[in-house]
Motif scaffolding. Structure first.
Motif, PDB file in Angstrom:
ATOM      1  N   GLU A 206      46.980  17.757  26.565  1.00 45.89           N
ATOM      2  CA  GLU A 206      46.999  19.142  27.032  1.00 45.89           C
ATOM      3  C   GLU A 206      48.429  19.521  27.374  1.00 45.89           C
ATOM      4  N   LEU A 207      48.841  20.692  26.943  1.00 48.86           N
ATOM      5  CA  LEU A 207      50.197  21.165  27.225  1.00 48.86           C
ATOM      6  C   LEU A 207      50.126  22.467  28.011  1.00 48.86           C
ATOM      7  N   LEU A 208      50.733  22.485  29.192  1.00 51.63           N
ATOM      8  CA  LEU A 208      50.783  23.717  29.978  1.00 51.63           C
ATOM      9  C   LEU A 208      51.774  24.659  29.311  1.00 51.63           C
ATOM     10  N   SER A 209      51.309  25.867  29.037  1.00 52.81           N
ATOM     11  CA  SER A 209      52.078  26.744  28.152  1.00 52.81           C
ATOM     12  C   SER A 209      52.197  28.150  28.736  1.00 52.81           C
ATOM     13  N   PRO A 210      53.346  28.781  28.562  1.00 50.35           N
ATOM     14  CA  PRO A 210      53.473  30.154  29.041  1.00 50.35           C
ATOM     15  C   PRO A 210      52.763  31.155  28.126  1.00 50.35           C
ATOM     16  N   CYS A 211      52.250  32.215  28.726  1.00 55.42           N
ATOM     17  CA  CYS A 211      51.664  33.337  27.983  1.00 55.42           C
ATOM     18  C   CYS A 211      52.120  34.621  28.691  1.00 55.42           C
ATOM     19  N   PRO A 212      53.391  34.983  28.535  1.00 52.04           N
ATOM     20  CA  PRO A 212      53.936  36.100  29.319  1.00 52.04           C
ATOM     21  C   PRO A 212      53.185  37.412  29.106  1.00 52.04           C
ATOM     22  N   THR A 213      52.709  37.653  27.894  1.00 49.22           N
ATOM     23  CA  THR A 213      52.048  38.924  27.607  1.00 49.22           C
ATOM     24  C   THR A 213      50.813  39.105  28.466  1.00 49.22           C
ATOM     25  N   ASN A 214      49.944  38.095  28.484  1.00 49.31           N
ATOM     26  CA  ASN A 214      48.673  38.262  29.179  1.00 49.31           C
ATOM     27  C   ASN A 214      48.747  37.973  30.673  1.00 49.31           C
ATOM     28  N   LEU A 215      49.735  37.190  31.088  1.00 49.91           N
ATOM     29  CA  LEU A 215      49.897  36.987  32.530  1.00 49.91           C
ATOM     30  C   LEU A 215      50.679  38.137  33.151  1.00 49.91           C
ATOM     31  N   GLY A 216      51.242  38.978  32.321  1.00 50.05           N
ATOM     32  CA  GLY A 216      51.978  40.129  32.836  1.00 50.05           C
ATOM     33  C   GLY A 216      53.256  39.747  33.545  1.00 50.05           C
TER      34      GLY A 216
END
Lengths: 243, 65
Positions: A206-216
């Motif tokens: 499992e890789l913790l990954s950024p999702c800037p669009t949906n996390l705002g």
């Protein structure tokens, strides 16, 4: 030190949002495949999610499975292509919610599949809804007042569910928040691919990954949030097969 | 002599590389690329080709050769 991203991922431009972690994970896979000389042999199965955008931006042979079901498709492929590495590339929603039964039974049967889970704490492509991995109080489009653990439960930790499975080959969690963690995550992937090619059984990274669009959040604030908040609930490390 | 090369057209301006650079050699130029993203450039005097920017770039902008 001379360095260049492998041609398997750079021959065209990716369609991901700015700061998306998929590009990082994909490069790690491509680098490990290049090191092992398996770039031409890798077979991948992607989910109906942002990860499916890889289908045109990497050179690996890819099957697009039904939503949440890359694992059973990967198992089928592995049965007939025993010499090829087979990767199921899925998000946390697919692995731990929509396809939870498939993930669970692959682990129970100890199928020789390498599962890479991109954990961004929500559903990405569908618009940022609450997932089993969302943190308490996390604002998502389906929990506008914050996730209430009394109603939706605490974040799902894969090591709690599968850490006790003695037969599985490898279970680990890495992060993609800084260069040092990228190196550690790459070592985890290399170890998982080595075990997978040796036919040792079910591997999940499992890789913790950024999702800037949906996390705002702006991309840099997103990786800070992962380091400061997400890692409280999702400790990094190897939970099975690390030694 | 090794040197960092940047492909600005791939850049999406996330800034991970600027954060990753311990030598503060990377900076935003204010110039936008074809897709409209602010792109990065390198100060060759400061860069020691440590590869940290390469490792953190999701869009494969960097190459050291």
């Amino acid at each position: 030190m001379k360095i260049k991203a492998p041609d398997t991922v750079t021959f065209t431009k990716s369609g991901f949002c700015p700061g998306c972690g998929h590009g990082l994970a994909v490069r790690l896979i491509a680098e490990v495949m290049e090191e092992m000389g398996l770039s031409d042999k890798l077979l991948t199965v992607v989910d109906v999610a942002c990860g499916s955008l890889n289908i045109e931006s990497w050179k690996f042979d890819t099957v697009l499975a039904a939503h949440g079901r890359p694992l059973p498709v990967a198992v089928g492929i592995q049965k007939v292509r025993k010499d090829n590495p087979v990767v199921a590339y899925i998000g946390d929603g697919a692995a731990y919610s929509i396809g939870m039964a498939e993930t669970m039974h692959c682990a129970l049967r100890n199928d020789n599949i390498l599962t890479i889970v991109i954990n961004n704490s929500l559903y990405g492509m569908t618009g940022g809804q609450c997932a089993p991995t969302s943190l308490p109080g996390q604002v998502t489009t389906s929990t506008p007042h914050g996730k209430d653990p009394k109603k939706a439960g605490m974040p799902f930790k894969v090591e709690d569910a599968f850490g006790g499975f003695e037969s599985i080959a490898y279970l680990a969690r890495g992060s993609m928040t800084d260069a040092a963690n990228m190196n550690k995550s790459k070592k985890m992937l290399r170890k998982a691919f080595d075990k997978h090619m040796a036919g040792q059984g079910f591997c999940l990274v499992e890789l913790l990954s950024p999702c800037p669009t949906n996390l705002g959040l702006p991309p840099l604030a997103n990786i800070d949030w992962i380091a400061d908040e997400m890692m409280k609930y999702f400790p990094l490390g190897e939970f099975r097969g690390g030694a | 002599m090794e040197k960092l090369y940047i492909e600005p057209d791939r850049c999406k301006g996330c800034g991970y590389c600027v954060r990753a650079c311990n030598k503060e050699a990377l900076y935003f130029t204010g110039n936008v690329n074809q897709k409209g993203y602010d792109t990065v450039a390198v100060d060759d005097e400061k860069c020691n080709c440590c590869t940290a920017c390469y490792r953190m770039c999701p869009d494969y902008v960097f190459e050291i050769r």
